[in-house]
Design an enzyme around this catalytic site. Structure first.
Site, PDB file in Angstrom:
ATOM      1  N   TYR A  45     -49.439  62.576 -18.625  1.00  0.00           N
ATOM      2  CA  TYR A  45     -49.451  62.056 -17.257  1.00  0.00           C
ATOM      3  C   TYR A  45     -49.959  63.127 -16.295  1.00  0.00           C
ATOM      4  CZ  TYR A  45     -47.567  60.017 -12.928  1.00  0.00           C
ATOM      5  OH  TYR A  45     -47.407  59.513 -11.672  1.00  0.00           O
ATOM      6  N   LYS A  49     -53.272  63.148 -13.691  1.00  0.00           N
ATOM      7  CA  LYS A  49     -53.125  63.368 -12.246  1.00  0.00           C
ATOM      8  C   LYS A  49     -53.865  64.635 -11.794  1.00  0.00           C
ATOM      9  CE  LYS A  49     -50.907  59.643 -11.747  1.00  0.00           C
ATOM     10  NZ  LYS A  49     -51.594  58.479 -11.191  1.00  0.00           N
TER      11      LYS A  49
END
Length: 151
Positions: A45, A49
């Protein structure tokens, strides 16, 4: 992450066309504190990002140097938001002291930030502001605080 890249690729000509009519286009990018710093148990994740931040920071320069430089990009850096997905993904991983923030307030912060063409917004503002100020000054201390927040 690729969806942001594709959508931006297709939207940018339309946003740039606004410039010919004396108007400005806006792009709002919803990201996370995980895009500003590594956090435990979210490496894939965090990768996506961080990629968003790198892509849109570079694109901001490219837009400014183009023939239609009036497209603004707002990076929306979010903390823990009280959504079903967030609760499921963090169940049993976070200290009970970590607060999930209301999605309605988050949405209002995003709309305000993009509407006012801010470069970055942070929600929850004070919580993330403290983290982003401490990180370059005391990275080891911040790492320790993060570890304490994990259960």
């Amino acid at each position: 992450t690729l969806s942001y890249v594709y959508l931006t690729h297709f939207a940018l000509p339309h946003l740039r066309a606004l410039d010919a009519h004396g108007r400005r286009g806006s792009i709002g990018v919803v990201s996370s504190q995980a895009g500003k710093m590594g956090l435990p148990q979210v490496a894939p994740y965090a990768l996506s990002k961080h990629a968003l931040h790198g892509f849109f920071d570079s694109l901001r320069h490219d837009i400014r140097n183009s023939t239609a430089p009036h497209v603004d990009i707002t990076m929306c850096v979010l903390g823990s938001i009280d959504t079903k997905n967030a609760r499921e993904n963090t169940a049993g991983k976070l200290s009970p002291n970590v607060r999930h923030h209301p999605p309605e307030e988050c949405a209002r912060a995003i709309v305000r930030g993009v509407s006012s063409r801010e470069r970055e917004i942070y929600y929850p503002h004070l919580e993330l502001l403290v983290v982003n100020v401490l990180r370059p000054l005391m990275p080891s201390a911040l790492d320790h605080i993060i570890q304490l927040a994990m259960s």
